[in-house]
Scaffold this motif. Structure first.
Motif, PDB file in Angstrom:
ATOM      1  N   VAL A  15       0.841  -1.197   0.000  1.00  0.00           N
ATOM      2  CA  VAL A  15       0.000   0.000   0.000  1.00  0.00           C
ATOM      3  C   VAL A  15       0.879   1.251   0.000  1.00  0.00           C
ATOM      4  N   LEU A  16       1.870   1.257   0.891  1.00  0.00           N
ATOM      5  CA  LEU A  16       2.789   2.395   0.974  1.00  0.00           C
ATOM      6  C   LEU A  16       3.459   2.653  -0.376  1.00  0.00           C
TER       7      LEU A  16
ATOM      8  N   VAL B  18       0.986   4.113  -2.889  1.00  0.00           N
ATOM      9  CA  VAL B  18       0.684   5.526  -2.631  1.00  0.00           C
ATOM     10  C   VAL B  18       1.889   6.392  -2.999  1.00  0.00           C
ATOM     11  N   ALA B  19       3.074   5.982  -2.543  1.00  0.00           N
ATOM     12  CA  ALA B  19       4.265   6.810  -2.734  1.00  0.00           C
ATOM     13  C   ALA B  19       4.640   6.930  -4.205  1.00  0.00           C
TER      14      ALA B  19
ATOM     15  N   ASP C 234       2.457   6.752  -6.708  1.00  0.00           N
ATOM     16  CA  ASP C 234       1.264   7.166  -7.453  1.00  0.00           C
ATOM     17  C   ASP C 234       0.761   6.067  -8.392  1.00  0.00           C
TER      18      ASP C 234
ATOM     19  N   ARG D 193      -1.998   4.287  -9.075  1.00  0.00           N
ATOM     20  CA  ARG D 193      -3.435   4.308  -8.769  1.00  0.00           C
ATOM     21  C   ARG D 193      -4.088   2.940  -8.983  1.00  0.00           C
TER      22      ARG D 193
ATOM     23  N   LEU E  17      -3.190   0.695  -6.108  1.00  0.00           N
ATOM     24  CA  LEU E  17      -3.913   1.093  -4.900  1.00  0.00           C
ATOM     25  C   LEU E  17      -5.380   0.667  -5.000  1.00  0.00           C
ATOM     26  N   GLU E  18      -5.966   0.880  -6.165  1.00  0.00           N
ATOM     27  CA  GLU E  18      -7.366   0.503  -6.354  1.00  0.00           C
ATOM     28  C   GLU E  18      -7.554  -1.001  -6.168  1.00  0.00           C
TER      29      GLU E  18
END
Lengths: 356, 356
Positions: free
Chosen positions: B250-251, B254-255, B257, B259, B262-263
């Motif tokens: 997850v980190l 996010v870091a 980008d 997407r 993450l989705e």
């Protein structure tokens, strides 16, 4: 009282939030103009009484941009370009630094003030909108360094008109705040929920209220939340790294049987639960849960709440706990600790079986 | 129907859980013997009608050991040594491998069957006990490989007598299950709550229902939970390492980008929320939340639930959301999705302002 907000208000993006704002403005008698990439959405929102489609020569006093997070920057810039020379532009996106950065250097920057209502549901689209969506909710208003104070006041007037409570803070503060109160909690809930996806039904049979509470927010739309959280990457990353480091301490304490260390980490978390503001922003008051066994059919719940109402003791929160196999539910009522006994004896006198 | 449970039942440790079991046994007319390190606790429990103090010559049919997690092993061994040659011993601890290991090799091992009621509150002590504590709750029964099936049946009879639902599974399975449904969720909630302990009031003003839900269980007693979680170290460590690895993903998403990444991580979590069994162990049904604005005084809540009751639509869950600054609360009612419209129109006809 109107704070100078007399309309017309233009709402760009007639989804749940945009249409709800439009309905609140109509409720207050303002003229509302509706725009959306999808003309069907405008027709639907218009049919709900949220306003009318754009017409030539319209010059809104305030434009509210309510489009998906990844489309915000471009849509705000477009409104600053297109609207009248005195038109104020706001948006209702869940992050505030990214859209401000997207319009940095725009000649009309002083007319833009971002905002973020702490409302919304897991539903979407104009059909689920309501003028009451923002009643009593916090609504962040986040003027950048170049914002005209009159523009900020106009956005505050919109917040009041919607029945919400304005919380003014700089965009960077806002993003760090929601990383903490929303984005990191969402990610952690999602990680816990992910462990359940792989679990056997026999294991899941032992699920109680706790795990349901922890994972509830993770039921939200992954596409929307990946945009929201991804759009707040710096603040989320910084805080999530802290959490990861602390998770390593927890892991080490558990793996090495360091009970004192584990207890102290848990005590730190317990202190954090007490930091969340109480009802209506007041300092948190000590709460106590009273549990009542309730037969699982509609009339019983109504009877319980009638008896609660008659007791005169106010209920701060309610949970219903359903468990396998028996037609009985457990209702937990949170009340201010000093009044638990009063409620308990009132309910027992009506024949309810209670325990704390 | 009694499953052969005729008493006497001896309860060792008259805290919340022990005294509640004693009260349930007395309610069923069984003779109950109470023991506790603290004679005041026995007197208090006895005064509540939970049973009587031990007398010379007592030979219980079933002993229920309900002492703190770290004292379980020794207390179970002591009961196997001291009780009659046919006496069955169970315990109600939150982990099941550690106490079984503690009595490994005991000559009377066949008479021990562990158990774990999924009940309890953030309170403790006999004064908060109730015979109704276990109504409709799952209650794990965890026979080891040496357990006599008749001993298992006797413990199952106790579960039924207490109004709970027996879930039979081996001790190791139990511990892995509660690591997933209880211990890891508790630790994650505690980590989220810990981030709030360091937050400014301005940031906390943006707290909504989500973060309250996620952190609620972290309000539990750190000393008790450090014993419970510490006592299940192998299962907790294994699962928490998985969660930590996924947190790193997850980190990274996010870091960098990412997407789509993450989705997909959020979608995995969303799937997990749907895996939790629904009401009464049934397959989860699609739920929908209906939100109602409710003026914040007791009579209004009673009036709402009376109208809900009259609608004939059953409520699966209730939440009350309080927010700063306005004397209005938002009540969220979860109902089976196919009946939302029915409830909505029933409430609107009574003048309530609802939205989904």
């Amino acid at each position: 009282m109107s704070g100078g907000l007399d309309g017309p208000v233009e709402v760009v993006g007639t989804g749940l939030i945009g249409t709800s704002i439009a309905l609140a403005c109509r409720r207050a008698g303002l003229e509302v103009i509706l725009t959306d990439r999808d003309p069907d959405h405008v027709r639907t929102a218009s049919g709900l009484g949220a306003g009318r489609a754009r017409a030539a020569g319209d010059v809104p006093q305030l434009v509210v941009v309510a489009v998906p997070p990844d489309a915000l920057g471009a849509a705000i810039a477009e409104q600053l370009d297109a609207a009248g020379p005195e038109t104020v532009v706001t948006d209702v996106g869940s992050v505030k630094v990214a859209p401000l950065d997207a319009v940095a250097g725009h000649p009309a920057l002083r007319r833009y003030v971002g905002s973020h209502p702490m409302a919304g549901t897991e539903n979407s689209g104009p059909l689920t909108a309501s003028a009451a969506l923002f009643d009593g909710r916090p609504w962040a208003v986040t003027p950048g360094p170049d914002a005209d104070p009159r523009a900020t006041r106009l956005v505050e007037a919109l917040v009041r008109l919607c029945g919400a409570v304005a919380v003014i803070l700089p965009p960077g503060e806002h993003d760090r705040a929601v990383a903490r109160t929303s984005h990191v909690p969402h990610l952690m809930a999602s990680l816990v929920a992910g462990t359940l996806a792989a679990a056997t039904p026999e294991h899941l049979a032992l699920s109680g209220t706790g795990v349901r509470d922890v994972t509830r927010v993770a039921g939200g739309d992954p596409r929307l939340y990946s945009q929201i959280i991804g759009g707040n990457a710096p603040a989320v990353t910084a805080l999530l790294q802290e959490v990861r480091d602390r998770l390593d301490l927890v892991l080490e304490a558990v793996a090495t049987d360091d009970r004192a260390g584990l207890e102290s980490l848990l005590a730190y978390g317990q202190a954090g639960t007490r930091a969340i503001p109480g009802k209506h922003g007041a300092a948190p008051q000590p709460m106590e849960a009273l549990r009542i066994a309730v037969p699982d059919h509609p009339g019983e719940l109504a009877r319980l709440f009638a008896d609660v109402g008659a007791s005169g003791v106010n209920i701060e929160d309610v949970r219903i706990d359903h468990d396998p196999g028996r037609p009985v539910g457990l209702v937990e009522l949170d009340v201010i600790a000093t009044r638990t006994e009063e409620l308990r004896s009132a309910l027992e006198s009506k024949g309810w079986v209670t325990h704390r």
